[in-house]
Every structure is written in structure tokens, then in C-alpha cells.
Design an enzyme around this catalytic site. Structure first.
Site, PDB file in Angstrom:
ATOM      1  N   ARG A 268       5.633  -0.497  26.956  1.00 42.79           N
ATOM      2  CA  ARG A 268       6.478   0.863  26.917  1.00 42.79           C
ATOM      3  C   ARG A 268       7.994   0.926  27.176  1.00 42.79           C
ATOM      4  O   ARG A 268       8.359   0.194  28.080  1.00 42.79           O
ATOM      5  CB  ARG A 268       5.492   1.750  27.876  1.00 42.79           C
ATOM      6  CG  ARG A 268       6.061   3.248  28.037  1.00 42.79           C
ATOM      7  CD  ARG A 268       5.638   4.196  26.645  1.00 42.79           C
ATOM      8  NE  ARG A 268       6.037   5.220  26.959  1.00 42.79           N
ATOM      9  CZ  ARG A 268       5.922   6.334  26.335  1.00 42.79           C
ATOM     10  NH1 ARG A 268       5.441   6.060  25.164  1.00 42.79           N
ATOM     11  NH2 ARG A 268       5.915   7.484  26.666  1.00 42.79           N
ATOM     12  N   GLU A 364     -21.969   2.682  51.556  1.00 43.13           N
ATOM     13  CA  GLU A 364     -22.199   1.466  52.435  1.00 43.13           C
ATOM     14  C   GLU A 364     -21.490   1.680  53.840  1.00 43.13           C
ATOM     15  O   GLU A 364     -21.089   0.649  54.633  1.00 43.13           O
ATOM     16  CB  GLU A 364     -21.696   0.122  51.629  1.00 43.13           C
ATOM     17  CG  GLU A 364     -22.120  -0.231  50.083  1.00 43.13           C
ATOM     18  CD  GLU A 364     -23.529  -0.184  50.262  1.00 43.13           C
ATOM     19  OE1 GLU A 364     -24.396   0.415  50.917  1.00 43.13           O
ATOM     20  OE2 GLU A 364     -24.027  -0.985  49.306  1.00 43.13           O
TER      21      GLU A 364
END
Length: 388
Positions: A268, A364
Site C-alpha cells: 500500500r 475457558e
């Protein structure tokens, strides 16, 4: 102290990378957009051994270490964090069945789970007991040679599309706390099991998440894992590895995001030069890489400690899960920012990585609970010295 991967680990990594790039990466965006649970691909992963990575060989698994597991899971997650995360949850459930089941379970159920023929769901969280897992209310009442299971579980990954459920239920009195919990492996199509609607989620769209209700579900006593009252201990032992698995999924996703950010900076151009020429963006990329490597090393250290049976393995797993899931979410978010508007559209995978990794800071054990585990342990005499 040698940080290099062994020849076997390098081979595992290459095998996982080749599988992920061929079977997972090309389809991950469609799985996410269409909310598809890629059961056949997961079973193909099972044929590679990836559904029973650390399940013992005697029960049909690969019998690998948790450190080996992290190397494999990172490559799977780089292709699709959501699908890789389900595979790790299945691995956790399979290991629990193989490790704590009796001889019949080890012979009849564990090998089919380890091969991926039967998929599993881990059922701990309840509507009123999320982080407070020791206060769960699902009840298992002894009835002759069986138990009757009543209650409900929420946020269950794979629910409705799996064959076996690993369920934590109370066999003690309502106020018996963690010591009154037992664990069971339950066929997912048992009479009395009802599945709720698939939840509409921010991410993790390649795996269904549903509530499960149990109404007088008869479970043979032979399907209990361990002894009565050992269920909470079994669940927590499973979660030590599960936390490392989820942390590793974050690392895999963050590594993929970092590579895309680096490549985009070369491609870019703005204001007459590539993005790679701007020092401010160079600094950003440097911080992303530093935090990613730190997270990876923490997870691998915790995996090594768990493999060695270290007294502070749970502490290491909690610290690694907290740091890695926070740091790697930030890496993905920064990678999206570096892409500007392109990062926000679905033609690029950055927004999917951000959505998928966000939930790793919650499940978790939330990262707030990880901080509690770490702090409470560190306040014990000699612990801070033991982890030096």
C-alpha cells in the site's frame, strides 16, 4: 535452555500447516458467513490425528505433549481460529474421557472420539453458574445402576451436532460446592436431551453454540468419569490444557494477522511512499511482533510446565491464557487498523480474526478469573519464588 523446536515438532507444524492451508483456509470465510459447521473437515483433521492430539495412544490418540499440541494448533488457527478452537475443545473432552473413564469407556468411546468419528462437547457453564462453576445446579441423582440428569447448560460449542457430551453435574447436596460435582460422558442423542436455538454470535460462526436442557436423562453409572465428587477436579484439569489451547488459537490468528499487516505495508502506498516507509507504522508493527512472540513463549513455557507436572502448572496456564488472549486480540485489532477501511470489510479476513479472537478473553475462564487465580496463588508463601 533450548527454545528451538525439535525435528518432530517441526514435522508436526508442517503437517498441520499443509492441512490447514488446503482444507481450512480457502473455506473459512464461507463457513463464517454462512454459519457452517465443517464436520467433514474436522473428521479429516481426525484422520490426521488432530482430534486426539494429547489423548494417549492406548485410547487411539497421538499421545503427544501439550507443547507439541501448541505447535499444531497454532497452524490450524492461522487458517480459521473458530474451527481450530472447536477442535481444541473436542481434544479437551476426548482427553478427559480417556484419562478418567473406566476400562469400558476407554475401549468403546475414547478411540471413536480420538479419531473424530464421534465429536464431543464440553458441558460446564450454566445460566446461573458461569465463572462460578463450583456453584452449578445441574443435578445427577442416583437411581439404581444409573443416574437421572436434570438441569441445563449454556454456551455449549458444537451442541446439536456432536455425538458425545462431557457433563459436569451435582451428585452432592445443593450446598456441597465443588466437592459435590461429578463428571459424566453422555450420548448426545439420549432421551430427554433438548437443544436450544443456535446462538447468533459476534464470531465463532463456524461452530454452533446452543443451550442444552436435560430432563430425566438416564445415564449409566458406568458412564461416570472418576469417582463421585471428582468432577470439579476433572473439569479443572481439563481446563489447564483448554486454556493453553485457546491461548494458542489466539496466537495462530494473531500470527496470520501480523503477516497480512506486514505484506500490506509493503503493497500500500500513501503520500508517495509505501506504508512500510512510515516510522510510526514501523513502531506499531514492531510492538505487534514483540507482543506476539512474548505470548507464544509464555504459552510454550506453560505447556512445558504442564507436561512436567509442575506444582505451579495451573498458575502458568492462567497467566499464559490471560496474557496471550489479551495481547493477540490487540495484534489483530492493530492489523485491522493498519489496513484502514479495507480491514473493516469482509473481503479481507482481519475483521473475522478480530471477531473470532475476542471471545477467547471470555471462555475457558474469563481473563478476570485468570487474574484471580494468579493473584490468590501468588499470595501464598513461596509461590512467587517458585516461578522465578
Amino acid at each position: 535452555m533450548n527454545f528451538d523446536l525439535t525435528e518432530d515438532q517441526l514435522a508436526f507444524r508442517e503437517a498441520a500447516k499443509a492441512f490447514a492451508e488446503k482444507a481450512m483456509a480457502p473455506h473459512a470465510a464461507k463457513w463464517d458467513a454462512d454459519h457452517l459447521f465443517p464436520v467433514e473437515v474436522i473428521r479429516e483433521a481426525g484422520e490426521m490425528g488432530f482430534c486426539g492430539i494429547y489423548t494417549p495412544e492406548a485410547q487411539g490418540g497421538m499421545g503427544l505433549s501439550r507443547l507439541d499440541t501448541s505447535v499444531i494448533v497454532e497452524e490450524l488457527a492461522a487458517a480459521c481460529p473458530s474451527t481450530a478452537a472447536y477442535i481444541t475443545i473436542h481434544n479437551m473432552a476426548t482427553w478427559m474421557v480417556a484419562q478418567f473413564g473406566n476400562a469400558d469407556i476407554q475401549k468403546q468411546i475414547a478411540p471413536k472420539m480420538a479419531s473424530g468419528e464421534w465429536l464431543g462437547s464440553y458441558c460446564l457453564t450454566e445460566p446461573g453458574a458461569g465463572s462460578d462453576a463450583g456453584n452449578l445446579r445441574t443435578k445427577a441423582t442416583r437411581d439404581g445402576d444409573s443416574y437421572l440428569l436434570n438441569g441445563s447448560k449454556v454456551f455449549i460449542s458444537g451442541a446439536g451436532a456432536t455425538q458425545m457430551l462431557v457433563v459436569m453435574a451435582r451428585t452432592g447436596e445443593p450446598d456441597s460446592g465443588p466437592k459435590g460435582i461429578s463428571a459424566f460422558v453422555v450420548p448426545a442423542d439420549s432421551d430427554g436431551i433438548h437443544y436450544g436455538k443456535a446462538e447468533e454470535k459476534m464470531g465463532w460462526n463456524s461452530q454452533p453454540t446452543r443451550q442444552i436442557t436435560f430432563e430425566n436423562v438416564r445415564v449409566p453409572a458406568n458412564n461416570r468419569l472418576g469417582e463421585e465428587g471428582q468432577g470439579f477436579m476433572i473439569a479443572m484439569k481439563g481446563l489447564d490444557g483448554g486454556r493453553l489451547n485457546i491461548a494458542t488459537c489466539s496466537i495462530g490468528g494473531a500470527h496470520a494477522a501480523l503477516l497480512r499487516a506486514r505484506n500490506y505495508m509493503h503493497e500500500r502506498e500513501q503520500f508517495g511512499q509505501s506504508l512500510a516507509g512510515f516510522q510510526a507504522l514501523q513502531f506499531k508493527l514492531a510492538d505487534m511482533a514483540t507482543n506476539l512472540v512474548a505470548a507464544r513463549q509464555m504459552v510454550r513455557l506453560a505447556a512445558y510446565r504442564l507436561d512436567q507436572g509442575d506444582n505451579e502448572a495451573t498458575l502458568h496456564c492462567a497467566m499464559a491464557k490471560r496474557f496471550a488472549t489479551d495481547a493477540c486480540f490487540d495484534v489483530c485489532n492493530e492489523a485491522l487498523q493498519l489496513h484502514g477501511g479495507y480491514g473493516y470489510i469482509r473481503e479481507y479476513p482481519l475483521e473475522r480474526y478480530v471477531r473470532d479472537l475476542r471471545v477467547h478473553q471470555i471462555l475457558e475462564g474469563t481473563n478476570e478469573i485468570m487474574r484471580l487465580i494468579v493473584a490468590r496463588r501468588l499470595l501464598e508463601p513461596g509461590v512467587a519464588e517458585a516461578i522465578q
